[in-house]
Write a protein that holds these residues in place. Structure first.
Motif, short mmCIF file in Angstrom:
data_model
loop_
_atom_site.label_atom_id
_atom_site.label_comp_id
_atom_site.label_asym_id
_atom_site.label_seq_id
_atom_site.Cartn_x
_atom_site.Cartn_y
_atom_site.Cartn_z
N PHE B 374 1.05 -1.14 0.05
CA PHE B 374 0.08 0.08 0.08
C PHE B 374 0.82 1.38 0.03
O PHE B 374 2.04 1.39 0.63
N ARG B 375 0.63 2.16 -0.77
CA ARG B 375 1.39 3.26 -0.98
C ARG B 375 0.22 4.70 -1.25
O ARG B 375 -0.19 4.64 -2.27
N ALA B 376 0.33 5.65 -0.34
CA ALA B 376 -0.37 6.92 -0.70
C ALA B 376 0.67 8.02 -0.67
O ALA B 376 1.63 7.77 0.15
N THR B 377 0.23 8.95 -1.40
CA THR B 377 1.11 10.33 -1.50
C THR B 377 0.52 11.51 -0.53
O THR B 377 1.21 12.47 -0.55
N GLU B 378 -0.75 11.38 -0.30
CA GLU B 378 -1.36 12.50 0.68
C GLU B 378 -2.15 11.84 1.55
O GLU B 378 -2.50 10.71 1.45
N PRO B 379 -2.31 12.62 2.68
CA PRO B 379 -3.03 12.16 3.72
C PRO B 379 -4.33 11.96 3.53
O PRO B 379 -5.01 12.91 2.99
N ARG B 380 -5.17 10.85 3.77
CA ARG B 380 -6.48 10.70 3.56
C ARG B 380 -7.02 9.90 4.71
O ARG B 380 -6.59 9.31 5.56
N ALA B 381 -8.47 9.47 4.59
CA ALA B 381 -8.91 8.49 5.25
C ALA B 381 -8.34 7.16 4.57
O ALA B 381 -8.85 7.09 3.24
N PHE B 382 -7.90 6.26 5.19
CA PHE B 382 -7.45 4.99 4.74
C PHE B 382 -8.01 3.75 4.98
O PHE B 382 -7.95 2.57 4.23
N TYR B 499 -17.31 3.93 10.58
CA TYR B 499 -16.56 5.02 10.73
C TYR B 499 -15.40 5.03 9.71
O TYR B 499 -14.97 3.93 9.04
N VAL B 500 -14.85 6.35 9.21
CA VAL B 500 -13.76 6.50 8.72
C VAL B 500 -12.45 6.58 9.39
O VAL B 500 -12.96 7.29 10.35
N HIS B 501 -11.17 6.19 9.11
CA HIS B 501 -10.14 6.47 10.01
C HIS B 501 -9.31 7.44 9.16
O HIS B 501 -8.73 7.07 8.24
N LEU B 502 -9.35 8.57 9.93
CA LEU B 502 -8.43 9.78 8.63
C LEU B 502 -6.97 9.64 9.31
O LEU B 502 -6.83 9.81 10.39
N PHE B 503 -5.91 9.66 8.47
CA PHE B 503 -4.58 9.90 8.78
C PHE B 503 -3.96 11.19 8.34
O PHE B 503 -4.40 11.82 7.52
N ALA B 504 -3.36 11.64 9.29
CA ALA B 504 -2.77 12.98 9.45
C ALA B 504 -1.55 13.00 8.41
O ALA B 504 -1.29 14.04 7.72
N GLN B 505 -0.99 12.04 7.97
CA GLN B 505 0.04 11.77 6.99
C GLN B 505 -0.11 10.67 6.10
O GLN B 505 -0.80 9.61 6.50
N PRO B 506 0.48 10.83 4.88
CA PRO B 506 0.37 9.61 3.94
C PRO B 506 1.09 8.31 4.64
O PRO B 506 2.05 8.29 4.93
N ALA B 507 0.28 7.11 4.35
CA ALA B 507 0.71 5.88 4.79
C ALA B 507 1.57 5.26 3.46
O ALA B 507 0.85 5.06 2.60
N ASP B 508 2.82 5.02 3.43
CA ASP B 508 3.27 4.52 2.34
C ASP B 508 3.71 3.22 2.65
O ASP B 508 4.65 2.58 1.77
N SER B 509 3.18 2.35 3.30
CA SER B 509 3.48 1.18 3.44
C SER B 509 2.36 0.14 4.18
O SER B 509 1.37 1.08 4.98
N VAL B 510 2.26 -1.09 4.19
CA VAL B 510 1.29 -1.69 4.94
C VAL B 510 1.65 -1.47 6.45
O VAL B 510 0.50 -1.19 7.16
N THR B 511 2.68 -1.43 6.61
CA THR B 511 3.06 -1.26 8.25
C THR B 511 2.61 0.10 8.72
O THR B 511 2.13 -0.03 9.93
#
Lengths: 198, 574
Positions: B374-382, B499-511
């Motif tokens: 999993f890799r995202a480049t912007e913070p979002r609900a993941f 519920y959605v879980h909003l992340f403050a920073q992009p998650a760039d890995s499954v971990t």
């Protein structure tokens, strides 16, 4: 998905534009967006004997057929609720023309009080509905079951009495208590909300 | 009893509908005596009415309201008379031909238009007739005939009891109305305007017609169809001979066969007979209709009929591809458990057409998959799901819940043309998953994919690219832009709240998905579960070839991102 704003005016206006251009199906967006506040407002203001969903549907149909009278960019919700108010008044008048309506359905003082409250905003009635939902969640199981029996399962008072091993008058007392408790809870939540938003 | 207790008793009786006239008079006096009682009475009345509403706030009931309202929208100034007349005709025997009943000119097949002066009489007579017959025929109200019971996915003839029904549909959209659910009884003489997609209509004697949008058609009897424009493929098995299709230029009568009819916008009718025979009559000449066979076509023949400057019959090359013997393979529907607060939650089964066969597959027979990249480049609900997610939280996308998932993955406007990079800072945005055991490329879909969607998102579903994990010659990415079950499909279900879980920073890995802090937010709007089947052949895999996993990217074609809530492989087709 979650990044999208909730239903808003721009969505309504966009849907209405599509309806005007002949895309009838786009009206579903409007119905879906406003059915909840409209039904809540009607439920709270329609006198006994009036089918709320029927009036709500009539209001949407009237809005649809008279869409050319709506000025884009003005407040659609206000326009729709004005239509609903007229639809409700028409139905109430029709009922009043029935000779024995008052004898059968009710105190005119109640009707006057409901009429007096009809200027309250639709938003407030959506808030009341949401408050009621939360109040229901906080109601104890012993009282909550009366709500379920009465409003969800719609079982007769006699059966309710048999289920809880009480008399019918005792069940009526419980219903009075439940309504009062919920009413009080709603008022408290509304007061808190008003204080919080001021 | 003091007045307040008596008021409480009377008011409760009033709300329960148990107040007699004498008590009502007493209640009026109590109200008139103290204004605060009026206020209290009104408060409790409103709470009582809202309670009635709040317990009804199930998604299905809200949907019913919207559907009923939409069904009542006027679509045509003549609609009322048409509906009245169609209901009046219901009094005729089920197998009677409706064509002579006054709704359609027997010969011209154009809607009957009474003289202007007679319209009022027609309406009055129709209303009286409707009032009389509806008392017996319409216990459930005016929509009951039009909206029949929600049918099960069709595996054959869905027409029962002499009624013509919608047997199945594939991505069907109708002009000005929602697609009727499968199983709906089609209203005789009503004009249906199929904009896109296909529907199969089943007739009581066993004939079936597949219509392809754009098409305008009417059911004219239990054994006939009027096609004003568009294409239909008819199969009339033994016992259904004599089934006919009327077009503006001709009448095509089945003689035990399979045939296709295409009507152009200029009313030119092309008939292609695939099997058996069909007789084509000149429709513009009432005297000639069915008195003499104008043209008989047998298997492998095709002709065009037009009325320009008289009747013209031209031979055209036979095209076997014009006849369609079934709807395309697709996800037909699904079943899910209902959550406590209402809405679909746990997937139970998926009904899919694969290789022309409709099959219901229990969720336990699907091949699970696991998130591997999993890799995202912007913070979002993941993530989405309950307020507290399981550990590890990334398993949610492949559990049975339709409201838990790893959502809003990143992507690319251009689909991948080479292997995705799944390590380091230069990793490919998107997500990868591997199946617990290899899946095999069979006919139709090989993977089923569910997506969260709400109004305001694309109606057809969020577009995404699906790519091989390892490219080789012949393999390529495939972009899905139109789901099998869209926001407009009657089979698409309203989902439970989540519920959605909003992340403050992009998650760039499954971990990171599992370890980064997130803020929970309850979704206020109702979402629906859209579904689409992924066919490995569309990625270039050979029939029977096995696949271990796939890479998925949002197509970045708009601000909306794909929200996978369930992905699984389909069992091998035996």
């Amino acid at each position: 998905m979650a990044i999208d704003p909730p239903f808003d005016d721009s969505q309504t206006e966009s849907a209405l534009r599509r309806v005007r251009s002949g895309e009838t199906a786009a009206f579903e967006t409007v119905v879906r967006g406003y059915e909840r506040p409209l039904r809540a407002w009607l439920a709270a203001h329609a006198p006994p004997g009036v089918d709320v969903d029927e009036i709500a549907q009539r209001s949407f149909l009237a809005a649809f057929t008279r869409l050319d009278e709506y000025q884009p960019g003005t407040e659609f919700a206000a326009w729709l609720f004005t239509i609903a108010r007229f639809q409700l008044r028409t139905e109430t008048t029709r009922l009043r023309r029935i000779a024995d309506y008052h004898a059968r359905y009710g105190p005119d003082l109640l009707q006057r009080e409901l009429d007096r409250r009809s200027d309250e905003t639709p938003e407030m009635w959506t808030m009341r509905l949401e408050s009621l939902q939360m109040c229901l969640d906080s109601l104890g199981d012993s009282l909550r079951r009366f709500v379920t029996w009465r409003y969800d399962e719609e079982i007769p008072l006699e059966e309710m009495a048999a289920r809880c091993d009480r008399s019918v008058p005792a069940v009526k007392k419980q219903l009075w208590k439940v309504r009062q408790k919920l009413q009080s809870c709603i008022e408290t939540r509304m007061a808190t909300a008003k204080g919080g938003s001021s | 009893m003091n007045p307040e207790d008596r008021f409480a008793q009377l008011w409760t009786d009033y709300l329960e509908g148990e107040l007699d006239d004498q008590s009502l008079a007493e209640l009026r006096e109590l109200l008139a005596a103290d204004e605060s009682r009026v206020t209290l009475a009104a408060d409790l009345f409103q709470t009582h009415r809202l309670l009635g509403l709040v317990v009804e706030e199930e998604p299905s009931r809200q949907d019913d309201f919207v559907r009923e309202t939409m069904a009542k929208l006027p679509s045509d100034p003549d609609d009322f008379v048409g509906r009245v007349m169609s209901k009046v005709r219901k009094t005729k025997p089920a197998d009677a031909d409706l064509r002579g009943a006054g709704g359609v000119d027997d010969k011209s097949h154009r809607p009957y238009r009474p003289p202007v002066a007679a319209v009022g009489l027609w309406v009055a007579a129709a209303v009286l007739l409707l009032a009389a017959v509806s008392f017996y025929l319409l216990p459930g109200g005016p929509n009951e005939i039009e909206i029949g019971s929600t049918g099960k996915p069709s595996t054959g003839n869905a027409s029962v009891g002499g009624e013509v029904r919608l047997a199945s549909s594939a991505r069907a959209t109708f002009f000005g109305e929602l697609s009727p659910p499968v199983g709906t009884v089609l209203v005789p003489q009503r004009e249906y305007v199929l904009m896109t997609g296909m529907v199969e209509v089943a007739f009581p004697a066993g004939a079936s017609a597949i219509l392809e949008g754009p098409a305008v058609f009417r059911v004219t009897s239990g054994e006939s169809l009027a096609l004003d424009v568009g294409r239909c493929s008819v199969h009339a098995p033994d016992g259904a001979e004599g089934f006919r299709v009327d077009t503006p230029a001709s009448r095509v009568v089945d003689r035990g066969t399979r045939f296709a009819v295409s009507v152009s916008e200029t009313s030119v009718t092309e008939v292609h007979v695939t099997e058996g025979a069909a007789d084509v009559y000149e429709n513009a000449d009432p005297a000639a209709a069915e008195t003499n066979t104008q043209t008989r076509l047998v298997g492998g023949e095709a002709k065009a009929f037009s009325t320009a400057r008289g009747i013209n019959v031209d031979a055209v090359p036979f095209d076997a591809g014009v006849y369609r013997d079934g709807l395309p393979d697709r996800v037909v529907s699904y079943e899910a458990s209902e959550a406590d607060g209402g809405g679909a939650e746990l997937l139970r089964s998926v009904t899919i057409q694969r290789g022309g066969r409709v099959m219901k597959i229990a969720v336990s027979d699907l091949i699970p998959a696991r998130l591997t990249w999993f890799r995202a480049t912007e913070p979002r609900a993941f993530l989405c799901g309950s307020q507290e997610l399981p550990v590890p939280s990334t398993d949610v996308v492949f559990d049975r819940s339709l409201v838990t998932g790893v959502i809003n993955p990143d992507g690319s406007e251009q689909p991948l043309t080479s292997d995705p990079i799944m390590e380091g800072d230069s990793g490919t945005p998107g997500m990868a998953f591997r199946f617990d055991r290899p899946i095999f490329n069979g006919p139709g879909a090989d993977v089923v994919f569910f997506d969260l969607q709400t109004f305001g998102n694309p109606i057809d579903g969020d577009a995404f690219h699906v790519s091989p994990l390892v490219f080789r010659e012949g393999l390529h990415s495939h972009t899905i832009r139109h789901y099998d079950l869209t926001m407009e499909s009657p089979e698409t279900q309203v989902l439970a709240n989540f519920y959605v879980h909003l992340f403050a920073q992009p998650a760039d890995s499954v971990t990171q998905l599992q370890t980064l802090g997130a803020v929970q937010q309850r979704q206020a709007m109702r979402f629906r579960g859209l579904a689409v089947g992924i066919d490995l052949s569309d990625l270039g895999y050979a029939p029977g070839e096995s696949v271990d996993g796939l890479f998925l990217q949002d197509a970045l074609d708009d601000k909306h991102m794909v929200d996978p809530v369930f992905i699984a492989g389909l069992p091998e087709l035996k």
